[in-house]
Design an enzyme around this catalytic site. Structure first.
Site, mmCIF file in Angstrom:
data_model
loop_
_atom_site.group_PDB
_atom_site.id
_atom_site.type_symbol
_atom_site.label_atom_id
_atom_site.label_comp_id
_atom_site.label_asym_id
_atom_site.label_seq_id
_atom_site.Cartn_x
_atom_site.Cartn_y
_atom_site.Cartn_z
ATOM 1 N N HIS A 40 0.824 -1.205 0.000
ATOM 2 C CA HIS A 40 0.000 0.000 0.000
ATOM 3 C C HIS A 40 0.858 1.256 0.000
ATOM 4 O O HIS A 40 0.948 1.982 0.983
ATOM 5 C CB HIS A 40 -0.938 0.000 1.219
ATOM 6 C CG HIS A 40 -2.141 -0.858 1.044
ATOM 7 N ND1 HIS A 40 -2.793 -1.464 2.090
ATOM 8 C CD2 HIS A 40 -2.802 -1.250 -0.076
ATOM 9 C CE1 HIS A 40 -3.815 -2.164 1.625
ATOM 10 N NE2 HIS A 40 -3.830 -2.054 0.322
ATOM 11 N N HIS A 73 -0.211 -9.129 0.730
ATOM 12 C CA HIS A 73 -1.466 -9.382 1.438
ATOM 13 C C HIS A 73 -2.005 -10.776 1.156
ATOM 14 O O HIS A 73 -2.866 -11.274 1.885
ATOM 15 C CB HIS A 73 -2.531 -8.356 1.032
ATOM 16 C CG HIS A 73 -2.091 -6.941 1.221
ATOM 17 N ND1 HIS A 73 -1.691 -6.136 0.169
ATOM 18 C CD2 HIS A 73 -1.960 -6.194 2.337
ATOM 19 C CE1 HIS A 73 -1.349 -4.947 0.628
ATOM 20 N NE2 HIS A 73 -1.502 -4.950 1.944
ATOM 21 N N CYS A 95 3.135 -12.495 2.577
ATOM 22 C CA CYS A 95 3.882 -12.454 3.835
ATOM 23 C C CYS A 95 3.751 -13.818 4.526
ATOM 24 O O CYS A 95 2.650 -14.372 4.612
ATOM 25 C CB CYS A 95 3.339 -11.356 4.736
ATOM 26 S SG CYS A 95 4.056 -11.357 6.399
ATOM 27 N N HIS A 123 -10.387 -5.016 3.558
ATOM 28 C CA HIS A 123 -8.924 -5.034 3.437
ATOM 29 C C HIS A 123 -8.501 -6.243 2.600
ATOM 30 O O HIS A 123 -9.020 -7.346 2.774
ATOM 31 C CB HIS A 123 -8.276 -5.112 4.825
ATOM 32 C CG HIS A 123 -6.810 -4.831 4.821
ATOM 33 N ND1 HIS A 123 -5.877 -5.775 4.482
ATOM 34 C CD2 HIS A 123 -6.111 -3.697 5.096
ATOM 35 C CE1 HIS A 123 -4.664 -5.250 4.555
ATOM 36 N NE2 HIS A 123 -4.782 -3.982 4.924
ATOM 37 N N GLU A 125 -5.940 -8.149 2.666
ATOM 38 C CA GLU A 125 -5.431 -9.288 3.432
ATOM 39 C C GLU A 125 -6.588 -10.117 3.972
ATOM 40 O O GLU A 125 -6.567 -11.351 3.921
ATOM 41 C CB GLU A 125 -4.549 -8.816 4.597
ATOM 42 C CG GLU A 125 -4.022 -9.953 5.456
ATOM 43 C CD GLU A 125 -3.426 -9.507 6.783
ATOM 44 O OE1 GLU A 125 -3.757 -10.118 7.818
ATOM 45 O OE2 GLU A 125 -2.642 -8.543 6.782
ATOM 46 N N THR A 166 -3.461 -9.472 10.448
ATOM 47 C CA THR A 166 -2.134 -9.298 11.056
ATOM 48 C C THR A 166 -1.893 -7.871 11.534
ATOM 49 O O THR A 166 -1.112 -7.653 12.460
ATOM 50 C CB THR A 166 -1.019 -9.673 10.068
ATOM 51 O OG1 THR A 166 -1.112 -8.839 8.905
ATOM 52 C CG2 THR A 166 -1.109 -11.135 9.675
ATOM 53 N N CYS A 194 0.628 -9.745 13.733
ATOM 54 C CA CYS A 194 2.060 -9.764 13.458
ATOM 55 C C CYS A 194 2.824 -9.144 14.620
ATOM 56 O O CYS A 194 2.473 -8.056 15.101
ATOM 57 C CB CYS A 194 2.347 -8.998 12.164
ATOM 58 S SG CYS A 194 4.090 -8.808 11.800
ATOM 59 N N SER A 222 -3.107 2.312 3.402
ATOM 60 C CA SER A 222 -2.441 1.389 4.315
ATOM 61 C C SER A 222 -3.187 1.280 5.637
ATOM 62 O O SER A 222 -3.301 2.249 6.391
ATOM 63 C CB SER A 222 -1.000 1.854 4.570
ATOM 64 O OG SER A 222 -0.425 1.110 5.617
ATOM 65 N N ASN A 224 -2.290 -0.464 8.327
ATOM 66 C CA ASN A 224 -1.439 -0.358 9.514
ATOM 67 C C ASN A 224 -0.999 1.083 9.756
ATOM 68 O O ASN A 224 -0.805 1.495 10.895
ATOM 69 C CB ASN A 224 -0.243 -1.309 9.410
ATOM 70 C CG ASN A 224 0.815 -0.854 8.434
ATOM 71 O OD1 ASN A 224 1.692 -0.071 8.757
ATOM 72 N ND2 ASN A 224 0.737 -1.359 7.202
#
Length: 648
Positions: A40, A73, A95, A123, A125, A166, A194, A222, A224
């Site tokens: 992202h 993702h 990942c 999202h 992921e 994560t 994570c 993004s 995160n």
């Protein structure tokens, strides 16, 4: 003005790995496209496109013959199957932490369990995770979980498996876990947040709490980075979220005494440096050299270096390690430990910090091969040398019998123990030490020749001396010890009572008359003994084994009287008669004149040792504890009875 940069700012391991795979694909010159942005960050995607890596928004846009790069993702099972059906070469940049979740939900559904995914439904992921099970339920937090359970109360009894996006926050996840544990009866929980994300978020919160303003760098898409901005905003009066340095207006920060800087996991180092350079142009003093921190992330590693990283993924063959550099580090399982019996999951876990040794650096591919085993060996040599200098005791396992001794493995270092230093008695096979754990003293170290010599005997001697000192300090007559029979002689047995040997005379081994100690004990037997006497100056101890509470004379007198008949065992023949055991510990004498009803030359003409015979007790000397027996008296009684019958 003070500016502090978060140590975890920038690419995480998964993102760095995805970008490296894209760069490698571009460097090979073959057609390659990303199926959706691999990270992202629009600027980084543009940079990769300029290198020749295309971007496809859907399957239909993928050119024929192109290799397809799966983003960090991840993608659902259907996408992988579709790519395989089209014959596409797949470069999977998912990942490892996300791939692990794919395996968890796929297995859960195979077991008939309902999968709950805690995360943002839109999202990528989360969409990819949901794509590995047929009927996933995606919930954004504890409130959504509560509503889902209330909508159908029977769901509380269902077999549920719960995982997390994560990049979710620890607060959201913990709230859901608490709710689920209280209400659900068949629940499996997998904490899949994570570790790098947790570390980044907690560090950002700490940074925000001590700063007047925080600059958060990262793409608007993004997840995160958005979380970082939210967390910092709850603790700091000013949060500035930017994607590029051009968006930063330093004048808004000039009155702030302290400024913190953090960046999302998809923010490349060159953008962070760009922001740094702009702040430097404005003469903002950086407390910690950002240039040095960037240098750490792009430095070249060298074979033989010691490096520290964080475990980001574990597979059956290797362990992935984030070194905080441009390199992707991994440890082959064979380089993790020397112990083949240890399981990988017992030694390392995702999120653990681990120190390793650089075995090989491939700058072209950006990969570093690491070894925990070799670093442990290097450290073990240091420990061995220290043990030699400080005369400390070390522990290891005997791995083999060698010419003239045995070899002990101490944390990967081979230590030779000469036969004379094994502590074994002469002529005892040294093979009995193999696979045994032993304690030894290092006596010689030559690192250049990789030679180490040790002594098991030295440790045993010191321990024995310490135990002996304790025995002599506390010894007293009548004190009981549990000991081990060390050796036998014709006159008794030597017993180790803890560093000191005492002697049990043959007469003290048993109440019964014995010819040799081996009739009662064997070498190696554990026995209970008591001290009869001792001499500290001469270092001699006399021990007893006979149970003094069982007085044989009292047993005899309580059972027999004069005139009674007893079945006895002949234990010794003399010229004047024979001794017979009546009860263990009490012998009686059968005088030669009482052995037969006629004259004999010697007892051996009629009796033999070990023979059982009936005798009559004709006298008991209570004062001197002596007993007289007679076989003749029993032989004469029938004759006397016959005479009485004839007279009548």
């Amino acid at each position: 003005m003070r500016v502090e940069l978060a140590r975890t700012a920038g690419f995480c391991y998964g993102v760095r790995r995805a970008v490296q795979l894209a760069e490698e694909a571009a460097g090979q010159g073959r057609p390659c496209v990303m199926l959706g942005p691999i990270i992202h960050n629009r600027d980084e995607i543009s940079r990769l496109e300029a290198m020749g890596v295309g971007l496809a928004a859907s399957m239909e846009e993928i050119p024929e013959g192109s290799a397809v790069l799966i983003r960090s993702h991840g993608e659902g099972r259907a996408v992988h199957e579709a790519l395989a059906a089209r014959g596409c070469t797949v470069i999977d940049a998912t990942c490892p932490n996300v791939s692990r979740i794919h395996g968890i939900v796929s297995q859960a559904e195979g077991e008939g369990r309902q999968v709950l995914i805690i995360g943002t439904p839109t999202h990528p992921e989360v969409a990819a995770i949901a794509g590995w099970c047929a009927h996933p339920v995606v919930l954004e937090g504890a409130a959504a979980l509560s509503n889902w359970l209330d909508d159908a109360p029977e769901r509380r009894e269902m077999p549920l498996t719960m995982v997390s996006q994560t990049t979710s926050t620890r607060f959201i996840w913990d709230s859901c876990v608490e709710k689920a544990k209280k209400e659900c009866t068949n629940l499996k929980i997998f904490d899949t947040i994570c570790n790098a994300t947790c570390k980044r978020q907690s560090e950002a919160q700490a940074l925000a709490a001590r700063s007047d303003a925080v600059v958060v760098i990262g793409g608007r898409e993004s997840s995160n980075t958005k979380r970082l901005a939210e967390l910092c905003g709850a603790l700091c009066p000013m949060v500035v979220w930017i994607e590029r340095a051009a968006e930063l207006e330093p004048s808004t920060l000039c009155r702030k005494a302290s400024i913190g800087i953090t960046a999302g996991a998809s923010t490349p180092e060159w953008i962070i440096k760009e922001v740094y350079d702009k702040m430097s142009d404005e003469n903002i003093e950086i407390e910690e050299s950002f240039a040095e921190m960037l240098e750490k992330s792009i430095k070249t590693l060298h074979t033989g270096e010691k490096v520290t990283g964080v475990v980001t993924g574990i597979t059956p063959t290797e362990i992935y390690v984030d070194l905080g550099t441009k390199h992707a580090g991994y440890i082959p399982v064979s380089e993790l430990t020397d112990d083949p019996t240890v399981k990988v999951e017992d030694l390392v876990k995702v999120g653990d910090e681990i120190e390793t040794y650089v075995m090989r650096v491939n700058d072209q591919e950006g990969v570093v091969t690491l070894s925990k085993k070799r670093l442990d060996t290097v450290k073990s040599w240091e420990d061995i040398e220290q043990a030699r200098e400080e005369r400390t005791t070390v522990e290891g396992v005997v791995t083999e019998e060698n010419k003239g001794g045995v070899v002990v493995n101490i944390k990967g270092v081979r230590v030779f123990v000469p036969a004379s230093q094994t502590g074994l008695p002469r002529d005892t096979p040294m093979s009995q030490l193999v696979k045994q754990k032993v304690r030894l003293r290092i006596t010689e170290v030559n690192r250049a020749r990789k030679r180490v010599v040790g002594s098991i005997r030295a440790v045993e001697a010191e321990e024995r001396a310490a135990k002996a000192a304790e025995v002599w300090e506390n010894i007293e007559e009548g004190k009981h010890y549990t000991g081990t029979v060390k050796s036998l002689t014709s006159y008794g047995a030597f017993v180790d009572i803890g560093g000191v040997d005492g002697m049990v005379h043959i007469s003290e081994l048993s109440w019964s008359r014995i010819k040799h100690p081996s009739e009662v004990v064997s070498v190696g037997d554990t026995v209970d003994v008591y001290v009869i006497s001792f001499d500290k100056e001469k270092k001699k101890i006399s021990l007893g084994m006979k149970d003094r509470t069982q007085n044989p004379w009292e047993i005899f007198t309580g059972k027999y009287n004069v005139g009674d008949v007893a079945n006895v065992r002949i234990v010794k023949l003399m010229t004047f008669g024979a001794f017979a055991e009546i009860v263990p510990g009490v012998d009686g004498l059968i005088h030669i004149s009482q052995i037969a009803d006629h004259r004999i030359d010697k007892p051996g003409d009629v009796l033999s040792e070990g023979q059982m015979v009936d005798v009559k007790i004709i006298d008991i000397d209570y004062e001197h504890e002596k007993v007289s027996l007679s076989i003749r008296a029993l032989l004469e009684e029938p004759a006397a009875e016959d005479e009485d019958v004839n007279e009548e």
